[in-house]
Design a protein around this motif. Structure first.
Motif, PDB file in Angstrom:
ATOM      1  N   GLY A 106      13.914 -37.888   7.587  1.00  0.00           N
ATOM      2  CA  GLY A 106      13.913 -36.564   6.992  1.00  0.00           C
ATOM      3  C   GLY A 106      13.017 -36.499   5.771  1.00  0.00           C
ATOM      4  O   GLY A 106      12.353 -35.484   5.524  1.00  0.00           O
ATOM      5  N   THR A 107      12.980 -37.579   5.003  1.00  0.00           N
ATOM      6  CA  THR A 107      12.089 -37.642   3.844  1.00  0.00           C
ATOM      7  C   THR A 107      10.633 -37.636   4.301  1.00  0.00           C
ATOM      8  O   THR A 107       9.790 -36.959   3.706  1.00  0.00           O
ATOM      9  CB  THR A 107      12.384 -38.911   3.019  1.00  0.00           C
ATOM     10  OG1 THR A 107      13.774 -38.932   2.673  1.00  0.00           O
ATOM     11  CG2 THR A 107      11.561 -38.937   1.753  1.00  0.00           C
ATOM     12  N   VAL A 108      10.339 -38.382   5.363  1.00  0.00           N
ATOM     13  CA  VAL A 108       8.988 -38.372   5.933  1.00  0.00           C
ATOM     14  C   VAL A 108       8.620 -36.964   6.389  1.00  0.00           C
ATOM     15  O   VAL A 108       7.535 -36.450   6.085  1.00  0.00           O
ATOM     16  CB  VAL A 108       8.877 -39.364   7.105  1.00  0.00           C
ATOM     17  CG1 VAL A 108       7.521 -39.240   7.804  1.00  0.00           C
ATOM     18  CG2 VAL A 108       9.093 -40.800   6.631  1.00  0.00           C
ATOM     19  N   ALA A 109       9.521 -36.316   7.116  1.00  0.00           N
ATOM     20  CA  ALA A 109       9.256 -34.978   7.645  1.00  0.00           C
ATOM     21  C   ALA A 109       9.007 -33.977   6.522  1.00  0.00           C
ATOM     22  O   ALA A 109       8.071 -33.166   6.587  1.00  0.00           O
ATOM     23  CB  ALA A 109      10.421 -34.523   8.518  1.00  0.00           C
ATOM     24  N   PHE A 110       9.829 -34.018   5.483  1.00  0.00           N
ATOM     25  CA  PHE A 110       9.663 -33.073   4.378  1.00  0.00           C
ATOM     26  C   PHE A 110       8.333 -33.292   3.673  1.00  0.00           C
ATOM     27  O   PHE A 110       7.599 -32.330   3.368  1.00  0.00           O
ATOM     28  CB  PHE A 110      10.819 -33.195   3.386  1.00  0.00           C
ATOM     29  CG  PHE A 110      10.905 -32.029   2.444  1.00  0.00           C
ATOM     30  CD1 PHE A 110      11.747 -30.963   2.707  1.00  0.00           C
ATOM     31  CD2 PHE A 110      10.126 -31.988   1.296  1.00  0.00           C
ATOM     32  CE1 PHE A 110      11.802 -29.872   1.854  1.00  0.00           C
ATOM     33  CE2 PHE A 110      10.171 -30.905   0.436  1.00  0.00           C
ATOM     34  CZ  PHE A 110      11.013 -29.842   0.713  1.00  0.00           C
ATOM     35  N   SER A 111       7.987 -34.534   3.400  1.00  0.00           N
ATOM     36  CA  SER A 111       6.711 -34.818   2.730  1.00  0.00           C
ATOM     37  C   SER A 111       5.527 -34.411   3.596  1.00  0.00           C
ATOM     38  O   SER A 111       4.489 -33.981   3.077  1.00  0.00           O
ATOM     39  CB  SER A 111       6.618 -36.304   2.379  1.00  0.00           C
ATOM     40  OG  SER A 111       7.499 -36.629   1.327  1.00  0.00           O
ATOM     41  N   TYR A 112       5.682 -34.529   4.914  1.00  0.00           N
ATOM     42  CA  TYR A 112       4.599 -34.096   5.797  1.00  0.00           C
ATOM     43  C   TYR A 112       4.425 -32.585   5.722  1.00  0.00           C
ATOM     44  O   TYR A 112       3.302 -32.074   5.781  1.00  0.00           O
ATOM     45  CB  TYR A 112       4.868 -34.530   7.238  1.00  0.00           C
ATOM     46  CG  TYR A 112       3.673 -34.320   8.143  1.00  0.00           C
ATOM     47  CD1 TYR A 112       2.593 -35.187   8.095  1.00  0.00           C
ATOM     48  CD2 TYR A 112       3.615 -33.248   9.021  1.00  0.00           C
ATOM     49  CE1 TYR A 112       1.483 -35.000   8.901  1.00  0.00           C
ATOM     50  CE2 TYR A 112       2.510 -33.050   9.831  1.00  0.00           C
ATOM     51  CZ  TYR A 112       1.445 -33.922   9.767  1.00  0.00           C
ATOM     52  OH  TYR A 112       0.341 -33.727  10.561  1.00  0.00           O
ATOM     53  N   ALA A 113       5.520 -31.842   5.586  1.00  0.00           N
ATOM     54  CA  ALA A 113       5.426 -30.388   5.450  1.00  0.00           C
ATOM     55  C   ALA A 113       4.736 -30.001   4.150  1.00  0.00           C
ATOM     56  O   ALA A 113       4.084 -28.944   4.078  1.00  0.00           O
ATOM     57  CB  ALA A 113       6.813 -29.767   5.522  1.00  0.00           C
ATOM     58  N   VAL A 114       4.868 -30.826   3.117  1.00  0.00           N
ATOM     59  CA  VAL A 114       4.136 -30.595   1.865  1.00  0.00           C
ATOM     60  C   VAL A 114       2.652 -30.878   2.061  1.00  0.00           C
ATOM     61  O   VAL A 114       1.790 -30.103   1.643  1.00  0.00           O
ATOM     62  CB  VAL A 114       4.708 -31.466   0.731  1.00  0.00           C
ATOM     63  CG1 VAL A 114       3.843 -31.364  -0.518  1.00  0.00           C
ATOM     64  CG2 VAL A 114       6.140 -31.064   0.413  1.00  0.00           C
ATOM     65  N   ARG A 115       2.359 -31.969   2.733  1.00  0.00           N
ATOM     66  CA  ARG A 115       0.965 -32.375   2.925  1.00  0.00           C
ATOM     67  C   ARG A 115       0.233 -31.482   3.920  1.00  0.00           C
ATOM     68  O   ARG A 115      -0.923 -31.135   3.714  1.00  0.00           O
ATOM     69  CB  ARG A 115       0.911 -33.822   3.436  1.00  0.00           C
ATOM     70  CG  ARG A 115      -0.501 -34.289   3.752  1.00  0.00           C
ATOM     71  CD  ARG A 115      -0.527 -35.639   4.441  1.00  0.00           C
ATOM     72  NE  ARG A 115      -0.385 -36.737   3.512  1.00  0.00           N
ATOM     73  CZ  ARG A 115      -0.776 -37.989   3.795  1.00  0.00           C
ATOM     74  NH1 ARG A 115      -1.308 -38.268   4.968  1.00  0.00           N
ATOM     75  NH2 ARG A 115      -0.607 -38.944   2.912  1.00  0.00           N
ATOM     76  N   ARG A 116       0.902 -31.115   5.007  1.00  0.00           N
ATOM     77  CA  ARG A 116       0.255 -30.358   6.087  1.00  0.00           C
ATOM     78  C   ARG A 116       1.083 -29.110   6.432  1.00  0.00           C
ATOM     79  O   ARG A 116       1.638 -29.022   7.521  1.00  0.00           O
ATOM     80  CB  ARG A 116       0.108 -31.235   7.323  1.00  0.00           C
ATOM     81  CG  ARG A 116      -0.817 -32.429   7.153  1.00  0.00           C
ATOM     82  CD  ARG A 116      -2.276 -32.009   7.321  1.00  0.00           C
ATOM     83  NE  ARG A 116      -3.133 -33.173   7.311  1.00  0.00           N
ATOM     84  CZ  ARG A 116      -3.856 -33.572   6.267  1.00  0.00           C
ATOM     85  NH1 ARG A 116      -3.795 -32.882   5.137  1.00  0.00           N
ATOM     86  NH2 ARG A 116      -4.616 -34.650   6.348  1.00  0.00           N
ATOM     87  N   PRO A 117       1.168 -28.164   5.537  1.00  0.00           N
ATOM     88  CA  PRO A 117       2.019 -26.995   5.814  1.00  0.00           C
ATOM     89  C   PRO A 117       1.597 -26.217   7.049  1.00  0.00           C
ATOM     90  O   PRO A 117       2.441 -25.641   7.741  1.00  0.00           O
ATOM     91  CB  PRO A 117       1.869 -26.143   4.540  1.00  0.00           C
ATOM     92  CG  PRO A 117       0.606 -26.619   3.906  1.00  0.00           C
ATOM     93  CD  PRO A 117       0.498 -28.069   4.225  1.00  0.00           C
ATOM     94  N   GLU A 118       0.306 -26.233   7.354  1.00  0.00           N
ATOM     95  CA  GLU A 118      -0.179 -25.493   8.527  1.00  0.00           C
ATOM     96  C   GLU A 118       0.212 -26.156   9.838  1.00  0.00           C
ATOM     97  O   GLU A 118       0.119 -25.540  10.906  1.00  0.00           O
ATOM     98  CB  GLU A 118      -1.700 -25.352   8.458  1.00  0.00           C
ATOM     99  CG  GLU A 118      -2.498 -26.604   8.787  1.00  0.00           C
ATOM    100  CD  GLU A 118      -2.517 -27.665   7.695  1.00  0.00           C
ATOM    101  OE1 GLU A 118      -3.096 -28.749   7.911  1.00  0.00           O
ATOM    102  OE2 GLU A 118      -1.953 -27.404   6.600  1.00  0.00           O
ATOM    103  N   ARG A 119       0.710 -27.400   9.782  1.00  0.00           N
ATOM    104  CA  ARG A 119       1.044 -28.146  10.994  1.00  0.00           C
ATOM    105  C   ARG A 119       2.538 -28.107  11.301  1.00  0.00           C
ATOM    106  O   ARG A 119       2.975 -28.663  12.297  1.00  0.00           O
ATOM    107  CB  ARG A 119       0.618 -29.615  10.837  1.00  0.00           C
ATOM    108  CG  ARG A 119      -0.852 -29.828  10.569  1.00  0.00           C
ATOM    109  CD  ARG A 119      -1.687 -29.650  11.814  1.00  0.00           C
ATOM    110  NE  ARG A 119      -1.613 -30.819  12.664  1.00  0.00           N
ATOM    111  CZ  ARG A 119      -1.217 -30.818  13.925  1.00  0.00           C
ATOM    112  NH1 ARG A 119      -0.829 -29.699  14.495  1.00  0.00           N
ATOM    113  NH2 ARG A 119      -1.209 -31.922  14.635  1.00  0.00           N
ATOM    114  N   VAL A 120       3.336 -27.471  10.431  1.00  0.00           N
ATOM    115  CA  VAL A 120       4.796 -27.521  10.579  1.00  0.00           C
ATOM    116  C   VAL A 120       5.356 -26.114  10.735  1.00  0.00           C
ATOM    117  O   VAL A 120       5.221 -25.268   9.854  1.00  0.00           O
ATOM    118  CB  VAL A 120       5.447 -28.225   9.370  1.00  0.00           C
ATOM    119  CG1 VAL A 120       6.959 -28.309   9.563  1.00  0.00           C
ATOM    120  CG2 VAL A 120       4.861 -29.624   9.184  1.00  0.00           C
ATOM    121  N   ALA A 121       6.014 -25.866  11.882  1.00  0.00           N
ATOM    122  CA  ALA A 121       6.633 -24.563  12.148  1.00  0.00           C
ATOM    123  C   ALA A 121       8.032 -24.483  11.562  1.00  0.00           C
ATOM    124  O   ALA A 121       8.468 -23.419  11.103  1.00  0.00           O
ATOM    125  CB  ALA A 121       6.687 -24.312  13.651  1.00  0.00           C
TER     126      ALA A 121
END
Length: 277
Positions: A106-121
């Protein structure tokens, strides 16, 4: 099963398409927890029902875990974010995905949404928290204590796990001990770069946090609600950190509801990109 080259290592990936070869409603990427966990925790819980619901399911073993390769070093959060980024490219997943993360995943997923907001629905975070300084400090203490105990009392610990949790859990613990002993993971993960409140606030997609009712992580809910514009939370009574394994139907139903809601409404607007955490 597939082994995907993401640069310095290869990751073990499982992909479960929608049942009946129908077009996918959405793509969900499932990220597991650390040390004793692997993609198997999803394969036997959420993946079948998600595929039955028309979702293209992508699962993978984090570096050093499961059947993925185990480098000697390179276990910070940034390495895991790079792995996820490259993995989606290698799999030719081009549209925004629904990220589901359990515990460290979940920490990985959240940080990825910060890094790549356009890639996360959407984000579905199970028994987890964003990468804050408190998260890093607590994780560092817990990992060091676990590693020290396994170094001194591994045989006794494994015997207790076998007697109380079964042979499968004991095998998982033994593999985790080898990972800790052979790599820099205990030093690397707590030393990861953490997020500022502004970076956390930048996540604009729907973010569902699922907690076990007996978990102390429930206490972070008001703080996250004050930061995230589309924060949702669910508490599953009678469970602690292992709520995914113990109550998969309840957990899966809440996540599927969010995925279908977002898919039917169309991908929400996303915030402008920010510096990688």
């Amino acid at each position: 099963m597939a082994m995907i080259d993401v640069g310095d290592i290869r990751l073990h990936v499982q992909r479960v398409p929608p049942k009946g070869r129908r077009p996918a409603v959405a793509t969900a990427v499932l990220v597991h927890g650390m040390l004793t966990d692997s993609l198997a925790s999803y394969y036997f819980t959420l993946a079948p029902s998600f595929a039955q619901a028309g979702i293209d399911v992508v699962m993978y073993d984090l570096r050093g875990h499961g059947r993925s390769e185990r480098p000697d070093s390179g276990y910070t959060l940034d390495y895991n974010l790079n792995d996820l980024d490259t993995l989606l490219e290698r799999l030719d997943v081009t549209g925004p995905v629904h990220l589901v993360g359990n515990s460290y995943g979940g920490t990985v997923a959240f940080s990825y949404a910060v890094r790549r907001p356009e890639r996360v629905a959407s984000l579905s975070v199970i028994e987890s928290s964003p990468a804050t300084p408190e998260w890093a400090a607590n994780l560092g203490v817990g990992m060091r204590q676990w590693a020290a105990r396994m170094e001194k009392e591994e045989a006794a610990v494994l015997a207790w796990i076998t007697a109380n949790r079964g042979h499968h859990k004991a095998r998982q613990a033994k593999r985790a001990a080898r990972l800790v002993q052979a790599t820099t993971i205990v030093r690397d993960i707590p030393a990861s770069r953490v997020l500022t409140e502004d970076q956390i606030r930048s996540v604009r997609c729907p973010a569902l946090f699922i907690y076990g009712g007996e978990s102390s992580l429930v206490e972070q809910s008001p703080w996250l609600k004050s930061l995230l514009p589309d924060y949702r939370s669910v508490v599953v009574p009678g469970h602690e950190h292992s709520v995914l394994i113990e109550a998969p139907q309840a957990v899966g139903a809440h996540i599927l509801s969010l995925i279908h809601e977002v898919a039917e409404a169309g991908t929400p607007g996303t915030a402008a990109g920010t510096d990688a955490p």
